[in-house]
Design a protein around this motif. Structure first.
Motif, PDB file in Angstrom:
ATOM      1  N   ASN A  60      -1.190   6.099  -1.247  1.00  0.00           N
ATOM      2  CA  ASN A  60       0.036   5.696  -0.561  1.00  0.00           C
ATOM      3  C   ASN A  60      -0.099   6.015   0.927  1.00  0.00           C
ATOM      4  O   ASN A  60       0.022   7.168   1.328  1.00  0.00           O
ATOM      5  CB  ASN A  60       1.242   6.430  -1.155  1.00  0.00           C
ATOM      6  CG  ASN A  60       2.562   5.936  -0.565  1.00  0.00           C
ATOM      7  OD1 ASN A  60       2.607   5.433   0.567  1.00  0.00           O
ATOM      8  ND2 ASN A  60       3.627   6.060  -1.328  1.00  0.00           N
ATOM      9  N   GLU A  63       2.470   8.297   2.732  1.00  0.00           N
ATOM     10  CA  GLU A  63       2.478   9.735   2.452  1.00  0.00           C
ATOM     11  C   GLU A  63       1.378  10.450   3.223  1.00  0.00           C
ATOM     12  O   GLU A  63       1.273  11.670   3.155  1.00  0.00           O
ATOM     13  CB  GLU A  63       2.283   9.967   0.942  1.00  0.00           C
ATOM     14  CG  GLU A  63       3.467   9.494   0.096  1.00  0.00           C
ATOM     15  CD  GLU A  63       3.223   9.707  -1.388  1.00  0.00           C
ATOM     16  OE1 GLU A  63       2.068  10.029  -1.756  1.00  0.00           O
ATOM     17  OE2 GLU A  63       4.168   9.526  -2.171  1.00  0.00           O
ATOM     18  N   THR A  64       0.560   9.685   3.950  1.00  0.00           N
ATOM     19  CA  THR A  64      -0.623  10.246   4.611  1.00  0.00           C
ATOM     20  C   THR A  64      -0.565  10.118   6.132  1.00  0.00           C
ATOM     21  O   THR A  64      -1.230  10.857   6.846  1.00  0.00           O
ATOM     22  CB  THR A  64      -1.893   9.540   4.100  1.00  0.00           C
ATOM     23  OG1 THR A  64      -1.863   9.515   2.667  1.00  0.00           O
ATOM     24  CG2 THR A  64      -3.156  10.259   4.542  1.00  0.00           C
ATOM     25  N   GLU A  79       5.933   6.030  11.563  1.00  0.00           N
ATOM     26  CA  GLU A  79       6.033   5.306  10.287  1.00  0.00           C
ATOM     27  C   GLU A  79       6.901   4.053  10.426  1.00  0.00           C
ATOM     28  O   GLU A  79       6.602   3.019   9.833  1.00  0.00           O
ATOM     29  CB  GLU A  79       6.617   6.231   9.213  1.00  0.00           C
ATOM     30  CG  GLU A  79       6.775   5.540   7.858  1.00  0.00           C
ATOM     31  CD  GLU A  79       7.359   6.464   6.803  1.00  0.00           C
ATOM     32  OE1 GLU A  79       7.078   7.671   6.845  1.00  0.00           O
ATOM     33  OE2 GLU A  79       8.106   5.957   5.932  1.00  0.00           O
ATOM     34  N   ASP A 101       4.960   0.766  -1.649  1.00  0.00           N
ATOM     35  CA  ASP A 101       4.228   1.391  -0.542  1.00  0.00           C
ATOM     36  C   ASP A 101       2.787   1.702  -0.929  1.00  0.00           C
ATOM     37  O   ASP A 101       1.970   2.037  -0.068  1.00  0.00           O
ATOM     38  CB  ASP A 101       4.906   2.707  -0.133  1.00  0.00           C
ATOM     39  CG  ASP A 101       6.183   2.471   0.659  1.00  0.00           C
ATOM     40  OD1 ASP A 101       6.413   1.329   1.098  1.00  0.00           O
ATOM     41  OD2 ASP A 101       6.959   3.434   0.824  1.00  0.00           O
ATOM     42  N   ARG A 102       2.475   1.652  -2.201  1.00  0.00           N
ATOM     43  CA  ARG A 102       1.165   2.079  -2.674  1.00  0.00           C
ATOM     44  C   ARG A 102       0.114   0.983  -2.450  1.00  0.00           C
ATOM     45  O   ARG A 102       0.433  -0.215  -2.468  1.00  0.00           O
ATOM     46  CB  ARG A 102       1.225   2.424  -4.169  1.00  0.00           C
ATOM     47  CG  ARG A 102       2.188   3.553  -4.482  1.00  0.00           C
ATOM     48  CD  ARG A 102       2.241   3.825  -5.969  1.00  0.00           C
ATOM     49  NE  ARG A 102       0.999   4.391  -6.462  1.00  0.00           N
ATOM     50  CZ  ARG A 102       0.688   5.687  -6.395  1.00  0.00           C
ATOM     51  NH1 ARG A 102       1.544   6.536  -5.854  1.00  0.00           N
ATOM     52  NH2 ARG A 102      -0.440   6.129  -6.861  1.00  0.00           N
TER      53      ARG A 102
END
Length: 428
Positions: A60, A63-64, A79, A101-102
């Motif tokens: 994802n 998340e990174t 973001e 989002d993945r």
């Protein structure tokens, strides 16, 4: 009479087209200057946002992003900027992947798995997360895709059965026929010779002939993957015919240049730019610029048949790409940005530019201009080189987009934000 626009964008790749579209949709009068054909037609057509960090696959990207270095382009736009870039893309292209989002895992023509954020709908049935047994079909004349080898590599990483077969393409096409020629034959469903009976030649539509060639190899496969060549103008029709005749889902595997998915994407962006009123000038390089009394850029200069043609504007955006795209140049004296002579930091010792291994952490992969939070290139003192110049996409430094698989995401996000900021300066 001077040629004048609100925003002038230099570079016709994904970053440049995104910037131009973003600024135009904010109400600016926009000019896009492109030297050569868009780099989109040489790309896979996949939209990678962030596939790897320090060699580890990213599931994802959102998340990174916060863990990336402070000078990374994603930290400059935040973001929200990355999401804005994807939203602009989704408004232009008929792609899959916007439901999550993945990253999706897309098989490549080499039989590897690539994490990507957006992918053509023609590619969607082939995702590695789908565990249906698969047949890959290659053709003798399409030498860049070896279906049996790709299947062998995929079997090492996926939890389903994959087989590969190489067939001759139906009809009497030249052995060196380009992939676009075969795609056009499928688009038009040309009739091809399939043999003779009682000395009378027999023919049938190429889509039907292709399905008949595949049937003996289908076995238990529940889907079939082809190299991305199932039509340039009517891929939906081609795919629908093959699925109906074979009674399984059909998908395309992204290929290298010439890339049919890249060319289709280029056409969709060109349509969006035309609809937004962006004026596009192609075929000649930007070689210099002019500045006004206040030190800001007043025009960029295009070389056309030996003549210097100025294009005036209020705001300018540099989207000329990195080392590969010649937006960044290097010689024995160092590394430089050739149009505006913006600073590009690099070690003085050239031996520090690269490491020994081909896939090592090379410094040159992160060469590019440094920018502030407004995406303006900075000089050695950390001040903007010009108040009315921004930089986007591959010309930016501080990220290795090839290793990260982030090139498209950086282009989309910085292009969207820079286009909006440039337009805000003109239309406060």
């Amino acid at each position: 009479m001077a040629i004048e626009d609100d925003v002038v964008v230099i570079g016709g790749g994904l970053a440049g087209m995104t910037t131009a579209l973003s600024a135009a949709r904010e109400g600016s009068r926009v000019r896009l200057l492109s030297h050569k054909e868009s780099t989109l037609r040489f790309a896979s057509g996949l939209i990678d946002v962030l596939g790897y960090v320090e060699g580890e696959i990213v599931s994802n990207p959102f998340e990174t992003i916060s863990a990336l270095p402070d000078e990374h382009p994603y930290q400059k736009v935040g973001e929200d900027g990355v999401r804005a870039g994807l939203a602009l893309f989704d408004s232009v292209a008929d792609y899959a992947g916007d439901h999550t989002d993945r990253n999706a895992l897309v098989p490549t023509f080499g039989g590897r798995i690539k994490p990507t954020a957006r992918y053509p709908k023609h590619t969607a049935p082939g995702l590695a997360s789908d565990e249906r047994d698969t047949l890959l079909v290659g053709f003798e004349t399409v030498v860049d895709f070896d279906a049996p080898v790709a299947a062998e590599h995929l079997r090492e990483t996926v939890p389903f059965d994959v087989r590969g077969v190489t067939l001759s393409f139906p009809g009497e096409f030249r052995t060196d026929a380009k992939i676009t020629r075969l795609a056009h034959a499928l688009d038009k469903n040309e009739r091809v010779e399939i043999g003779s009976s009682e000395n009378v030649s027999q023919s049938e539509p190429v889509r039907i002939a292709l399905a008949e060639k595949i049937k003996p190899h289908l076995g238990d496969a529940e889907r079939i993957g082809f190299p991305a060549m199932l039509g340039e103008d009517h891929p939906e029709d081609v795919r629908a015919t093959l699925e109906r005749k074979l009674d399984v889902e059909v998908f395309e595997i992204p290929m290298g240049p010439p890339s049919l998915p890249g060319m289709r994407l280029e056409a969709q962006f060109e349509s969006a730019l035309k609809e937004a009123g962006v004026r596009i000038t192609t075929g000649n390089p930007v070689v210099d610029f002019e500045s006004g009394d206040n030190g800001e850029i007043s025009a960029v200069v295009v070389e056309r048949n030996g003549a210097a043609i100025p294009f005036h504007g209020e705001q300018f955006v540099l989207a000329t790409g990195g080392l590969v795209g010649k937006g960044i140049d290097s010689d024995r004296e160092g590394v430089r940005e050739p149009i505006f002579d913006c600073r590009v930091p690099a070690p003085e010792d050239r031996y520090e530019w690269s490491e020994d291994g081909a896939f090592d952490n090379h410094a040159f992969a992160r060469f590019g201009v440094q920018v502030d939070d407004e995406l303006r290139p900075l000089d050695s003192a950390g001040e903007p080189e010009f108040e009315n110049l921004r930089a986007v996409g591959g010309v930016l430094g501080n990220c290795d987009v090839s290793a990260e698989k982030s090139a498209s995401g950086v282009s989309l996000s910085t292009g969207t934000v820079a286009g909006r900021k440039a337009s805000d300066e003109v239309n406060p």
